[in-house]
Structure formats: C-alpha cells, structure tokens
Design an enzyme around this catalytic site. Sequence first.
Site, PDB file in Angstrom:
ATOM      1  N   CYS A   1      17.744 -43.707 -36.715  1.00 41.97           N
ATOM      2  CA  CYS A   1      16.796 -43.636 -35.594  1.00 41.97           C
ATOM      3  C   CYS A   1      16.482 -42.208 -35.162  1.00 41.97           C
ATOM      4  O   CYS A   1      15.543 -41.984 -34.407  1.00 41.97           O
ATOM      5  CB  CYS A   1      17.302 -44.463 -34.424  1.00 41.97           C
ATOM      6  SG  CYS A   1      17.341 -46.214 -34.826  1.00 41.97           S
TER       7      CYS A   1
ATOM      8  N   HIS B   1      13.200 -42.180 -28.236  1.00 40.90           N
ATOM      9  CA  HIS B   1      13.317 -43.233 -29.242  1.00 40.90           C
ATOM     10  C   HIS B   1      13.396 -44.572 -28.508  1.00 40.90           C
ATOM     11  O   HIS B   1      14.049 -44.691 -27.476  1.00 40.90           O
ATOM     12  CB  HIS B   1      14.581 -42.996 -30.069  1.00 40.90           C
ATOM     13  CG  HIS B   1      14.937 -44.141 -30.956  1.00 40.90           C
ATOM     14  ND1 HIS B   1      14.041 -44.669 -31.857  1.00 40.90           N
ATOM     15  CD2 HIS B   1      16.071 -44.880 -31.057  1.00 40.90           C
ATOM     16  CE1 HIS B   1      14.625 -45.678 -32.486  1.00 40.90           C
ATOM     17  NE2 HIS B   1      15.841 -45.834 -32.028  1.00 40.90           N
TER      18      HIS B   1
ATOM     19  N   ASN C   1      12.053 -51.709 -31.899  1.00 47.46           N
ATOM     20  CA  ASN C   1      12.623 -50.495 -32.476  1.00 47.46           C
ATOM     21  C   ASN C   1      12.162 -50.377 -33.934  1.00 47.46           C
ATOM     22  O   ASN C   1      12.649 -51.093 -34.801  1.00 47.46           O
ATOM     23  CB  ASN C   1      14.149 -50.568 -32.388  1.00 47.46           C
ATOM     24  CG  ASN C   1      14.827 -49.329 -32.937  1.00 47.46           C
ATOM     25  OD1 ASN C   1      14.192 -48.471 -33.535  1.00 47.46           O
ATOM     26  ND2 ASN C   1      16.131 -49.243 -32.734  1.00 47.46           N
TER      27      ASN C   1
END
Length: 331
Positions: A116, A256, A286
């Site tokens: 990520c 994020h 996500n």
Amino acid sequence: MSKITAAITGVEAYLPEYILTNEELSRMVDTSDEWIMTRIGIKERRIQKGEGLGTSDMAVEAVKKLFKKLSISPEEIDLVICATVTPDMQFPATANVICDKLGILNAFSFDIGAACSGFIYTLVTASQYIESGRYKKILVIGADKMSSIVDYTDRNTCPIFGDGAGVVLLEPTTDGTGIIDYICRVDGSGRKHLHQKAGGSVKPASHETVDAKEHFIYQEGQAVFKFAVSKMADVSVELMEKNHLRSEDIAWLVPHQANLRIIDATGKRMGLPPEKVMINIEKYGNTTSGTIPICLWDYEKRLKKGDNLIIAAFGGGFTWGSIYVKWSYDS
Ligand code: UT7
C-alpha cells in the site's frame, strides 16, 4: 541556477465499470453494509471483469487518458515505473507490458512492490531521476487488480479491496513547486501480519497451496490497524516538523485509503479539519497502489498551484512514508 524539483504536471485514473456493492457482498459472505461502513467506511468498490484482462490494462487506460489530456506522445516518455502487488505475471515487470501496449519505445521501465506504500516509494524513486537532471518525463503509475488475490469467501478481507489504476506525469521545474521532501520507512518484521503465503520462491504454487487458499491475501487486521494508525500519523507529523509546516499551512492531506478510521486519526494528529482530507474510500475501497493517484485525480479540480500537500501511506512490509508536495498547476 535554481534547484530542479520533480513536479506533478498531470494526473489521470481508470476505474473498472463493475461496481461491487456492500449489498452484493453481504449475499456472498456473512457481513452487512452497516458493519462495513462503521468499521471500514466503504460503500462500494470496482472490479475488473473480462477474460485475459489484468493490472496493465487498467494502467494503460489511465495513461491513454493522460496522454490525451496533456497532448503528449509515447515517444516523449523517458521512464515508466509501476507500483503494484498484482503484476500481470511474476515476470516481466508490468511496467514493461504497459510500455509495449502503449508504444513507449524510448524509455526503460520497472515495477516497485511496496504494497500500500507502493505509490509513495515509486514517486520518491522517480523524483530522483528528475532532480538529477537526467530525465524530463516520467510516468509514475499505481495499479492493482486486488480482486485477483482476494478470497471472496473470507469476510475479514473481501470487503476491503477494489481494483483501479492511477498515473501522474513527473517533469522538472525550477519554480519552487514539486516534491519538496519525504520520509520513507520499512520494518520487514511486520511481514508476518500481512502477506501472500504462496506463489513466491519460498513456496511455489502447487495443488496443495491452491487447496489451502495460500494465493490470497493473508491479513491480521487488528495488528495491521495498530501499526497503520500510529506510523502513518507519526511520519506525517515528523515531515511537517522537519519542514516547519503548521497545520494551517497544509491545504490537503492525501492519505492511502485503507480504513476511514485510520484516515481520520491521521488527519486529527496533524491538526487538520476534515475538509482538508481527501477521502474517496467509500466509492473505491482500498486499491492498494492506486489509492493516492486516484485520490489526486478525484480532487484535481480543487487543487491550486502552490497548495501544500502531505501524501501519506502505510502498507504491507511493513512499509510507510510521507511526501511533502507543493502542487504545480491550477486545474
Ligand atoms: O492497506 C494495507 C494495510 N491494511 C490496513 O490498513 C487494514 C488495517 N485493519 C483494518 O482496517 C481493520 O482491522 C479491519 C477492517 C480489517 C477489521 O476491523 P476490526 O475493527 O479490526 O475488526 P476485527 O478484525 O477486530 O473483528 C471484529 C469482529 C470479529 O467478530 P468477533 O470475533 O468479535 O465476534 C470479526 O469476526 O468483527 C467480525 N468481522 C466481521 N463482521 C461482519 C470481521 N469482518 C467482518 C465483516 N462483517 N466483514
């Protein structure tokens, strides 16, 4: 001569059409819209459907839009770096495939795998090639087809992830905007909490690994949450202090998009009101390497030249980092 910095001079994104809603998910596993909205903050996510399509295809769509928007051609590109944890195949790099599909022939290319935090690591890496004066046009891509490694019978992970791609163009500038500073960190011991068990050199694919569902994401949610919530905020505050930035100096936090609670906690630690925090997790979930460029694209019209942005991420590895960007153009 004034210092060369790496300016983001354009952004684009591609999200697949298919929308997987919480309602549909709750017919697949024992979950509910209420649980997902309260614990994560996601309403729906996009899924790439279609035989033979992968991460590179989403990235290619995003780059095509960017070329059109900025009136640039493939021959002008010097370097392509793609952040991804879901490459088209183990090798060659997805960035190589993207170059081929777009006719980018005067460049070199490679992938960066930092889960990520992939886009942050990639943007920082690309900026060095610009600051050195060596290259003039670099494509920085974040793309993931997370649906290819999500177990849709596991309610602990399947609501979280979505598919998508984003891209920014990096070019040199001497006007004082661009990537001003960054802090990137790693703690490899955190890998036990978030990884894919099989398919690598330690445990190559076999009937047994497929039967044991070891090619899907393995995540210990609470352990990851604990680290994410502190590390993402710590590194952003550290970067602010290092650059003498007060909360009122910051126009936007670009976090994020893993969990709304992690995003809220980071914004609060930085002293930012909610309206200064970019959030689109409810629409796309996500998308791993994609979240940050997709956010920049979603909010592009609201960005002004000179705006101070703090980009922040935490992810598998563990990896985390924060970048201080002075936005380079008015939309
Ligand atoms: O982007 C890369 C980095 N990753 C992250 O940042 C993710 C960080 N972690 C998280 O965001 C959260 O830990 C999750 C969203 C993954 C999970 O939320 P949580 O609040 O930590 O829930 P939990 O895992 O502690 O589970 C609480 C309860 C459990 O039930 P019991 O044991 O209390 O009866 C779970 O079984 O919620 C249950 N649960 C669910 N219930 C309904 C877990 N998933 C679901 C679900 N629907 N989808």
